[in-house]
Motif scaffolding. Structure first.
Motif, short mmCIF file in Angstrom:
data_model
loop_
_atom_site.label_atom_id
_atom_site.label_comp_id
_atom_site.label_asym_id
_atom_site.label_seq_id
_atom_site.Cartn_x
_atom_site.Cartn_y
_atom_site.Cartn_z
N LYS A 1 0.82 -1.21 0.00
CA LYS A 1 0.00 0.00 0.00
C LYS A 1 0.86 1.26 0.00
N PHE A 2 2.01 1.18 0.64
CA PHE A 2 2.87 2.35 0.77
C PHE A 2 4.06 2.34 -0.19
N SER A 3 4.45 1.16 -0.67
CA SER A 3 5.63 1.07 -1.52
C SER A 3 5.32 1.27 -3.00
N GLY A 4 4.13 0.88 -3.41
CA GLY A 4 3.78 0.96 -4.82
C GLY A 4 4.45 -0.15 -5.60
N GLY A 5 4.28 -0.11 -6.90
CA GLY A 5 4.87 -1.12 -7.77
C GLY A 5 3.99 -1.34 -8.98
N TYR A 6 4.25 -2.41 -9.70
CA TYR A 6 3.54 -2.70 -10.93
C TYR A 6 2.06 -2.95 -10.67
N HIS A 7 1.22 -2.37 -11.54
CA HIS A 7 -0.23 -2.60 -11.52
C HIS A 7 -0.67 -2.99 -12.93
N PRO B 1 8.24 5.49 -2.29
CA PRO B 1 7.11 4.88 -2.99
C PRO B 1 7.24 5.07 -4.50
N ILE B 2 6.64 4.18 -5.22
CA ILE B 2 6.57 4.29 -6.68
C ILE B 2 5.17 4.78 -7.01
N ASP B 3 5.12 5.94 -7.68
CA ASP B 3 3.83 6.53 -8.04
C ASP B 3 3.10 5.66 -9.05
N HIS B 4 1.79 5.75 -9.00
CA HIS B 4 0.93 5.11 -9.99
C HIS B 4 0.34 6.22 -10.83
N GLU B 5 0.15 5.96 -12.11
CA GLU B 5 -0.36 6.99 -13.02
C GLU B 5 -1.71 7.56 -12.56
N ASN B 6 -2.50 6.78 -11.86
CA ASN B 6 -3.80 7.25 -11.37
C ASN B 6 -3.71 7.96 -10.04
N LEU C 1 8.45 -10.78 -2.85
CA LEU C 1 7.35 -10.55 -3.80
C LEU C 1 7.07 -9.06 -3.94
N THR C 2 6.96 -8.39 -2.81
CA THR C 2 6.65 -6.96 -2.83
C THR C 2 7.74 -6.17 -3.55
N ALA C 3 8.99 -6.46 -3.23
CA ALA C 3 10.10 -5.78 -3.89
C ALA C 3 10.16 -6.14 -5.37
N GLY C 4 9.87 -7.39 -5.69
CA GLY C 4 9.90 -7.83 -7.08
C GLY C 4 8.90 -7.11 -7.95
N GLN D 1 8.19 -4.09 -7.74
CA GLN D 1 8.69 -2.75 -8.03
C GLN D 1 9.64 -2.75 -9.23
N VAL D 2 10.27 -3.88 -9.48
CA VAL D 2 11.32 -3.95 -10.50
C VAL D 2 10.85 -3.47 -11.88
N PRO D 3 9.68 -3.91 -12.39
CA PRO D 3 9.27 -3.41 -13.72
C PRO D 3 9.14 -1.88 -13.75
N CYS D 4 8.68 -1.29 -12.67
CA CYS D 4 8.52 0.17 -12.62
C CYS D 4 9.88 0.86 -12.56
#
Length: 189
Positions: free
Chosen positions: A68-74, A121-126, A173-176, A178-181
């Motif tokens: 919820k706080f770290s962000g990542g691929y969606h 955190p990694i921002d999400h476009e939305n 898993l959570t860190a993984g 983030q990798v694509p972003c």
């Protein structure tokens, strides 16, 4: 999911449980509720099918806490999200049952924890975060990640090695995710 939430909200308005002007708020609340609990429901379902309920829960808890706080691929599509999430969670539960709480896993978990602390955190476009929100999310991610890593180490040295492995896999898993972003951002710049 949005259509289901709208249908329920319309039904609640027709039954005079809520006012028409509250419909949008109830739709948002229902969607948020389902999105929050869906990883746990998926973990319970897959864990039950695999005969590994405890492992499923222990893998998904760090994910739910940190993500919820770290962000990542969606994924852009709900069905793609559910399919990929199911596959990833299945693999994580499977992997957590075959790993041992050795030095390599602890170092990998430490590296994943540092990745989460540094890149979050990694921002999400939305949802682009303000500077203040970024700082808060980064601090919360750091505190949660360090705490969970501490729990892993305590468990490992107190004989709860299988549980330590599951929580480690949840951090990985959570860190993984983030990798694509991170890769996408580094290619863009």
């Amino acid at each position: 999911m949005q259509k289901c939430a709208e249908a329920v909200a319309v039904w609640l308005v027709r039954c005079q449980v809520i006012e028409e002007q509250e419909k949008e708020l109830y739709c948002y609340a229902m969607e948020s509720f389902v999105m929050f609990w869906s990883p746990m429901i998926l973990a319970l379902l897959l864990g039950t099918i695999m005969g590994r309920v405890k492992e499923g829960i222990l893998v998904i808890i760090p994910f739910m806490m940190i993500r919820k706080f770290s962000g990542g691929y969606h994924a852009k599509n709900l069905w793609i999200c559910l399919t990929c999430s199911s596959l990833l969670l299945f693999l994580c539960i499977l992997i957590s049952c075959s790993l041992s709480a050795n030095t390599v896993l602890m170092l990998a978990t430490l590296a994943a924890s540092l990745n989460l602390i540094i890149f979050s955190p990694i921002d999400h476009e939305n949802k682009v975060l303000s500077i203040k929100e970024r700082k808060v999310y980064q601090n919360v991610t750091g505190i949660l990640t360090c705490s969970l890593y501490g729990v892993v180490m305590i468990m490992k040295y107190n004989g709860l090695r299988n549980e330590a492995v599951c929580i480690s896999v949840g951090i990985l898993l959570t860190a993984g995710l983030q990798v694509p972003c991170i890769v996408k951002t580094s290619i863009v710049f």
